[in-house]
Design a protein around this motif. Sequence first.
Motif, PDB file in Angstrom:
ATOM      1  N   ARG A  15      17.176   3.476   0.199  1.00  0.00           N
ATOM      2  CA  ARG A  15      15.999   3.537   1.082  1.00  0.00           C
ATOM      3  C   ARG A  15      14.837   4.238   0.395  1.00  0.00           C
ATOM      4  NH1 ARG A  15      19.950   4.666   5.163  1.00  0.00           N
ATOM      5  NH2 ARG A  15      19.406   6.888   5.126  1.00  0.00           N
ATOM      6  N   GLU A  16      15.135   5.280  -0.379  1.00  0.00           N
ATOM      7  CA  GLU A  16      14.082   5.963  -1.125  1.00  0.00           C
ATOM      8  C   GLU A  16      13.441   5.029  -2.147  1.00  0.00           C
ATOM      9  OE1 GLU A  16      12.707   9.032  -0.962  1.00  0.00           O
ATOM     10  OE2 GLU A  16      13.802   9.278   0.914  1.00  0.00           O
ATOM     11  N   VAL A  17      14.263   4.209  -2.790  1.00  0.00           N
ATOM     12  CA  VAL A  17      13.754   3.253  -3.779  1.00  0.00           C
ATOM     13  C   VAL A  17      12.846   2.226  -3.113  1.00  0.00           C
ATOM     14  CG1 VAL A  17      14.481   1.298  -5.223  1.00  0.00           C
ATOM     15  CG2 VAL A  17      15.583   3.524  -5.481  1.00  0.00           C
ATOM     16  N   LEU A  18      13.274   1.706  -1.966  1.00  0.00           N
ATOM     17  CA  LEU A  18      12.452   0.707  -1.269  1.00  0.00           C
ATOM     18  C   LEU A  18      11.166   1.322  -0.734  1.00  0.00           C
ATOM     19  CD1 LEU A  18      15.039  -1.470   0.683  1.00  0.00           C
ATOM     20  CD2 LEU A  18      13.755  -2.042  -1.375  1.00  0.00           C
ATOM     21  N   TRP A  19      11.232   2.560  -0.283  1.00  0.00           N
ATOM     22  CA  TRP A  19      10.023   3.239   0.189  1.00  0.00           C
ATOM     23  C   TRP A  19       9.025   3.384  -0.955  1.00  0.00           C
ATOM     24  CZ3 TRP A  19       7.245   4.016   4.174  1.00  0.00           C
ATOM     25  CH2 TRP A  19       6.344   5.076   4.263  1.00  0.00           C
ATOM     26  N   LEU A  20       9.499   3.751  -2.108  1.00  0.00           N
ATOM     27  CA  LEU A  20       8.648   3.846  -3.296  1.00  0.00           C
ATOM     28  C   LEU A  20       8.070   2.483  -3.639  1.00  0.00           C
ATOM     29  CD1 LEU A  20       7.624   5.568  -5.688  1.00  0.00           C
ATOM     30  CD2 LEU A  20       9.768   5.035  -6.863  1.00  0.00           C
ATOM     31  N   TYR A  21       8.878   1.450  -3.553  1.00  0.00           N
ATOM     32  CA  TYR A  21       8.416   0.087  -3.848  1.00  0.00           C
ATOM     33  C   TYR A  21       7.306  -0.328  -2.884  1.00  0.00           C
ATOM     34  CZ  TYR A  21       8.546  -5.012  -4.185  1.00  0.00           C
ATOM     35  OH  TYR A  21       8.206  -6.345  -4.313  1.00  0.00           O
ATOM     36  N   LEU A  22       7.499  -0.094  -1.600  1.00  0.00           N
ATOM     37  CA  LEU A  22       6.498  -0.500  -0.614  1.00  0.00           C
ATOM     38  C   LEU A  22       5.194   0.274  -0.782  1.00  0.00           C
ATOM     39  CD1 LEU A  22       8.757  -0.922   2.545  1.00  0.00           C
ATOM     40  CD2 LEU A  22       7.743  -2.718   1.133  1.00  0.00           C
ATOM     41  N   LEU A  23       5.288   1.557  -1.112  1.00  0.00           N
ATOM     42  CA  LEU A  23       4.072   2.346  -1.322  1.00  0.00           C
ATOM     43  C   LEU A  23       3.263   1.809  -2.503  1.00  0.00           C
ATOM     44  CD1 LEU A  23       5.208   6.048  -0.751  1.00  0.00           C
ATOM     45  CD2 LEU A  23       3.673   4.672   0.678  1.00  0.00           C
ATOM     46  N   THR A  24       3.939   1.439  -3.583  1.00  0.00           N
ATOM     47  CA  THR A  24       3.204   0.900  -4.730  1.00  0.00           C
ATOM     48  C   THR A  24       2.625  -0.471  -4.412  1.00  0.00           C
ATOM     49  OG1 THR A  24       5.291   0.047  -5.661  1.00  0.00           O
ATOM     50  CG2 THR A  24       4.519   2.203  -6.435  1.00  0.00           C
ATOM     51  N   ARG A  25       3.296  -1.251  -3.539  1.00  0.00           N
ATOM     52  CA  ARG A  25       2.710  -2.541  -3.126  1.00  0.00           C
ATOM     53  C   ARG A  25       1.430  -2.301  -2.343  1.00  0.00           C
ATOM     54  NH1 ARG A  25       4.576  -4.646  -6.958  1.00  0.00           N
ATOM     55  NH2 ARG A  25       4.960  -2.447  -7.346  1.00  0.00           N
ATOM     56  N   VAL A  26       1.444  -1.330  -1.460  1.00  0.00           N
ATOM     57  CA  VAL A  26       0.227  -1.013  -0.699  1.00  0.00           C
ATOM     58  C   VAL A  26      -0.894  -0.614  -1.653  1.00  0.00           C
ATOM     59  CG1 VAL A  26      -0.786   0.583   0.966  1.00  0.00           C
ATOM     60  CG2 VAL A  26       1.482  -0.391   1.397  1.00  0.00           C
ATOM     61  N   GLY A  27      -0.546   0.159  -2.679  1.00  0.00           N
ATOM     62  CA  GLY A  27      -1.552   0.549  -3.659  1.00  0.00           C
ATOM     63  C   GLY A  27      -2.165  -0.641  -4.367  1.00  0.00           C
ATOM     64  N   LEU A  28      -1.346  -1.610  -4.771  1.00  0.00           N
ATOM     65  CA  LEU A  28      -1.867  -2.794  -5.455  1.00  0.00           C
ATOM     66  C   LEU A  28      -2.683  -3.670  -4.520  1.00  0.00           C
ATOM     67  CD1 LEU A  28       1.178  -3.737  -7.701  1.00  0.00           C
ATOM     68  CD2 LEU A  28      -1.102  -3.078  -8.490  1.00  0.00           C
ATOM     69  N   TRP A  29      -2.238  -3.818  -3.274  1.00  0.00           N
ATOM     70  CA  TRP A  29      -3.012  -4.619  -2.317  1.00  0.00           C
ATOM     71  C   TRP A  29      -4.339  -3.944  -1.988  1.00  0.00           C
ATOM     72  CZ3 TRP A  29       2.016  -4.956   0.963  1.00  0.00           C
ATOM     73  CH2 TRP A  29       2.876  -5.880   0.374  1.00  0.00           C
ATOM     74  N   THR A  30      -4.348  -2.616  -1.952  1.00  0.00           N
ATOM     75  CA  THR A  30      -5.611  -1.894  -1.754  1.00  0.00           C
ATOM     76  C   THR A  30      -6.546  -2.129  -2.930  1.00  0.00           C
ATOM     77  OG1 THR A  30      -4.455  -0.178  -0.486  1.00  0.00           O
ATOM     78  CG2 THR A  30      -6.637   0.373  -1.340  1.00  0.00           C
ATOM     79  N   THR A  31      -5.999  -2.131  -4.128  1.00  0.00           N
ATOM     80  CA  THR A  31      -6.799  -2.440  -5.310  1.00  0.00           C
ATOM     81  C   THR A  31      -7.379  -3.842  -5.212  1.00  0.00           C
ATOM     82  OG1 THR A  31      -5.393  -0.998  -6.663  1.00  0.00           O
ATOM     83  CG2 THR A  31      -6.770  -2.596  -7.837  1.00  0.00           C
ATOM     84  N   ALA A  32      -6.568  -4.800  -4.773  1.00  0.00           N
ATOM     85  CA  ALA A  32      -7.055  -6.176  -4.617  1.00  0.00           C
ATOM     86  C   ALA A  32      -8.181  -6.250  -3.594  1.00  0.00           C
ATOM     87  CB  ALA A  32      -5.905  -7.090  -4.211  1.00  0.00           C
TER      88      ALA A  32
END
Length: 383
Positions: A15-32
Motif C-alpha cells: 500500500r505504501e508503494v502504491l501510495w507513492l506511485y499515485l502521488l508521483t502520477r498526480v505530480g506528472l499530471w499537474t506538470t501536464a
Amino acid sequence: MVAGRLWGRLGRDDREVLWLYLLTRVGLWTTAYCVRWLFPQHGATRSPLPVLAPWQQWDWWHYQHIAQDGYFPGGGGPWVLGWDNREAFFPGFPLTLRAVHVVVPHWTAAGLVISLVAGCIAVLALARIARLALRDVDAGRRAVLFFLLSPCAVFLAAGYTEALFLALALPAWHAAQRHNWPLAGVLASLAVTVRVSGLFLAAALAVHWLTTTRPRPRWRALPWLALPALPPLLHSWYLRLHTGDWMAWKHAQERGWHRDFHTPWEAFRHTWNAAFGQTQTTGYAIEFQAEILAMLLGLLLTGLLLYRRRWPEAVYTGLSLWALGTSYWYMSVPRATLLWWPLWVLIAARSVRHPRVTTAYACLAAPLMTVLAVTFMTGHWAG
C-alpha cells in the motif's frame, strides 16, 4: 467496492508503494496541466492546449495509428512514398490499446489508462523483487522511489510501451526468482509482444534457470523458457505475408531511426559528434549528451553485475546495451534505463546502508525528471 477489497488484501508495504506511485502520477499530471498553459502553440493565444495534448507526442501517434488502422491500411507499406515505418513497432501495446478503446472511447485517454494500470503492477512487482533480493522490508519502497523519480519517468505515465512491458517483465522475473518457470515463460512471451527487449529478458531467464537449478536442471522448464521465441516469429511471419520480408520490422527501424548495424566505436563517435560537434541544434545536442551518460551508466551497471556474479541480470543489461550501442548513434538509451530493474535494486541496496543516498538522489533526479517531462510534453524530446 472491488477496488476497496483489493486494497484491503494488500500488505502495508504494498500500500505504501502504491501510495507513492499515485502521488508521483498526480505530480506528472499537474506538470501536464501547467504545460498546457505555459507553452501554447501560439504565443498570443488566450486558450490553453487541449487537456490531453501534452501526452500526444512522438511514438504515441504510431501506436494509435496501428491500433486504429492496422499495419498496412489501404494497401500501404514501405513501398509507398512517405511511409511512416509503423511495422517497426511490435503489436502488444497497439492490440491492448485497441481492446481498451472499446471501453475508453478517447484513444489518448485509453493509452494513459493502460500505462496507469500497468504501472501499478510494475511497481508492486519491483518492490517484491527488491525485498526478495535484499531481504529487507524497506528495500521495496526505496527501489520504487528511485524508479519513479528517474529522469525519464514521464514515459511510464505516457501512452508508451514502458509501463506495459514492465508490468509483464517484472512479474516474470519475480516468478523466476521463485522458480515458477511456466508463469515466467508465459509472462516473458507477452512482454516480447510489447518490446523486443523481451528477448533479452528471455535470455536472462534462461541463464537464471541454468545457474539456480543445480545439481539437477529441471528439464521440464525448457519448453516454457523457449516460449518467448514464438511471438517474434509469428510477428515476422505476419509482416512477411504483407511485405515479403522476414525482417520487415528491423528494416523499418533502419529506415526510420538509423538503427542499422555499426560497430560500437562508430556509434560512439557519431553520438559524440552529435552531442559536442555542433552538428545539431542545441536541443538535440543535449539529448545526445544524455544518451552518452545513459550508456556510461549502463556499462557501469553491467560491469558491477558481472563483478557480483549476477549473471542473469548482466546478460539482460548487456544485451540491451549491445542493441542500443550498435546503431548509427545512440538512441533511446535514457528511456531504456527504466527497464533496467537491477539498477533500482542496487541503488536501494546502497541506500539501506547509506541513508544519504536517498536524499542525494532525490535532489538530483527530481529536477531532471521535471525538466524532461516538460521537454517531452512540449514536443521537444525525441529520444
